[in-house]
Design a protein around this motif. Structure first.
Motif, PDB file in Angstrom:
ATOM      1  N   ALA A 101      -0.906   3.831   3.628  1.00 55.50           N
ATOM      2  CA  ALA A 101       0.350   4.144   4.311  1.00 55.50           C
ATOM      3  C   ALA A 101       1.533   3.472   3.616  1.00 55.50           C
ATOM      4  N   PHE A 102       1.335   2.234   3.158  1.00 51.97           N
ATOM      5  CA  PHE A 102       2.401   1.523   2.454  1.00 51.97           C
ATOM      6  C   PHE A 102       2.789   2.254   1.169  1.00 51.97           C
ATOM      7  N   ALA A 103       1.807   2.640   0.379  1.00 57.94           N
ATOM      8  CA  ALA A 103       2.085   3.330  -0.881  1.00 57.94           C
ATOM      9  C   ALA A 103       2.821   4.648  -0.629  1.00 57.94           C
ATOM     10  N   PHE A 104       2.383   5.379   0.377  1.00 59.18           N
ATOM     11  CA  PHE A 104       3.050   6.648   0.726  1.00 59.18           C
ATOM     12  C   PHE A 104       4.508   6.410   1.099  1.00 59.18           C
TER      13      PHE A 104
ATOM     14  N   ARG B  53      -8.527  -1.886   9.569  1.00 61.05           N
ATOM     15  CA  ARG B  53      -8.613  -0.754   8.649  1.00 61.05           C
ATOM     16  C   ARG B  53      -7.592  -0.967   7.540  1.00 61.05           C
ATOM     17  N   PHE B  54      -7.876  -1.934   6.667  1.00 63.51           N
ATOM     18  CA  PHE B  54      -6.920  -2.339   5.632  1.00 63.51           C
ATOM     19  C   PHE B  54      -6.694  -1.252   4.594  1.00 63.51           C
TER      20      PHE B  54
ATOM     21  N   VAL C  64       1.745   2.419  12.656  1.00 64.91           N
ATOM     22  CA  VAL C  64       0.547   2.770  11.881  1.00 64.91           C
ATOM     23  C   VAL C  64      -0.048   1.512  11.254  1.00 64.91           C
ATOM     24  N   CYS C  65       0.827   0.690  10.691  1.00 64.88           N
ATOM     25  CA  CYS C  65       0.387  -0.569  10.090  1.00 64.88           C
ATOM     26  C   CYS C  65      -0.201  -1.497  11.150  1.00 64.88           C
TER      27      CYS C  65
END
Length: 448
Positions: free
Chosen positions: A318-321, A311-312, A302-303
């Motif tokens: 996604a990182f926070a999740f 799409r930063f 995903v990253c």
């Protein structure tokens, strides 16, 4: 880019990140957990031989297996990170060349490990921390494990490449099938054929060969980047790209091996029971850690796709999740591990001395276990983004920068408690290092 690959790109860059990460993570978590169970199977069945020396030999041999895993992850993560970014940029031909080259390089590296390992088998076992009583068992085990080094290392590469393409299910099938075969073969060869420790090793190399064949077949499935011999390139530019994406993994896995050697040596001062206890604890905590790694591996494609597509906002979301979810999960696992530590240790080696030593070590590690969520997810984010320096620091932190000094220094002052305390001290310091570094990288995404 064919229609299936285009559909995959659209999905990776538009579907809600929380749901997408979970969909990607389920097969990778299953793969990692099954792999951890498969790694623990040898410890469990060999432990039934009623010998602390035989159980300790599996812990000693595990150091070399982590070296092979480090090499596999170096080529697998290095090529896989590049593949995901190129697919995000719609550069399919570059991805195909990297896929074939990365797997070929890994297989050749495995041949080198096989040759050198067989030539220097006895000094290698001593280097890995084998005592005189453990040495014969360790040699018997590693003599066979080394035979499978080329395709075992290549399997790590193929699995990582499939995962970075968003095809973790194909990788899971290959890994899980081999693991189940290993679990079935262990008791048959160890007890049924009376092969002892050698039986565990033979079961491992047979099951790993099956995994390799299934993973190779998985690359040929529609929508995946296929492995083709004609795409292999022995190029300095390709190797540089592999190094940029794979060096943090090599560092992390390599330091894990060095850390295991240091742990075996530090515990060895207190006898074979201490080595056996720490071997069991390492495997048990490693299984819980595998769930975290599998979840983080679901985040990586995903990253990679979204970073390649610029799409930063989705990368940060996604990182926070992942950090939130991973931390909650690790807290739950830590509570379970703390409460049932004696029972977990006894499953693998029901010896009072081993259980007592291992229970203290496991409970101490559980206290700080949840801090690893930020460290691991931060490491995977920076590595997938190609930020080699930051990723390397985070990769080295837990098992290298802090654990190795801790396990070498603390026992001098605290005795056995120093061995048991080292991992928890390392986890705390790694978290304190990771927090400002990750914040800096996230702020950098705003500037990009």
């Amino acid at each position: 880019m064919n229609n299936r690959q285009e559909q995959k790109f659209i999905r990776m860059t538009t579907e809600p990140v929380g749901r997408l990460v979970c969909e990607m993570a389920v097969p990778t978590i299953i793969s990692m957990m099954v792999t951890a169970i498969y790694n623990m199977a040898d410890t469990f069945f060999v432990g039934q031989l009623q010998s602390n020396s035989a159980t300790g030999a599996i812990g000693v041999a595990f150091s070399l297996m982590t070296v092979m895993q480090a090499i596999g992850f170096f080529f697998g993560q290095g090529s896989g990170n590049y593949i995901s970014r190129q697919l995000g940029k719609h550069k399919t031909e570059d991805a195909e060349i990297m896929a074939a080259s990365g797997a070929a390089y890994a297989f050749l590296a495995g041949i080198a490990v096989l040759a050198l390992g067989q030539i220097f088998l006895v000094p290698l076992c001593r280097l890995l921390g084998a005592t005189e009583t453990i040495l014969p068992y360790a040699c018997d085990y590693l003599r066979f494990i080394l035979i499978g080094a080329p395709y075992m290392i290549a399997s790590f590469v193929l699995n990582n490449q499939l995962r970075f393409q968003g095809s973790a299910l194909n990788g899971m099938i290959g890994i899980a099938t081999g693991a189940l075969v290993n679990i079935a073969l262990d008791p048959l060869l160890i007890f049924g054929f009376g092969m002892g420790v050698m039986g565990a090793a033979v079961a491992t190399i047979v099951s790993q060969l099956l995994s390799f064949c299934l993973l190779l077949y998985g690359t040929m499935r529609p929508g995946n980047v296929p492995f083709r011999l004609k795409n292999i390139r022995f190029s300095g530019a390709i190797f540089v790209q592999i190094c940029k994406g794979g060096f943090p993994s090599l560092l992390r896995q390599g330091l894990m091996s060095v850390a295991t050697i240091c742990l075996n040596r530090a515990a060895g001062v207190y006898g074979d029971a201490a080595i056996a206890a720490m071997s069991v604890v390492s495997r048990a905590m490693g299984m819980a850690q595998s769930a975290l790694i599998g979840f983080g591996q679901g985040f990586q494609p995903v990253c990679g796709f979204n970073y390649g597509a610029r799409r930063f906002d989705r990368v940060k979301a996604a990182f926070a999740f992942c950090v939130r979810t991973a931390t909650i999960g690790l807290v739950i696992l830590a509570v379970i591990g703390f409460a049932f530590a004696p029972q977990i240790i006894a499953v693998f080696r029901d010896d009072p001395e081993v259980v007592a030593f291992g229970t203290t070590a496991m409970r101490i590690q559980c206290v700080t276990f949840a801090l690893g969520g930020l460290v691991m997810i931060g490491n995977m984010m920076t590595q997938t983004m190609g930020k080699t320096a930051q990723a390397s620091v985070l990769a080295a932190a837990r098992q290298g920068l802090f654990f190795i000094p801790s396990v070498l220094i603390l026992p001098r002052f605290l005795g056995p408690l120093g061995v048991q305390l080292s991992q928890s001290v390392s986890d705390t310091l790694a978290f304190l290092l990771a927090l400002p570094l990750v914040i800096s990288v996230l702020h950098g995404l705003n500037r990009e």
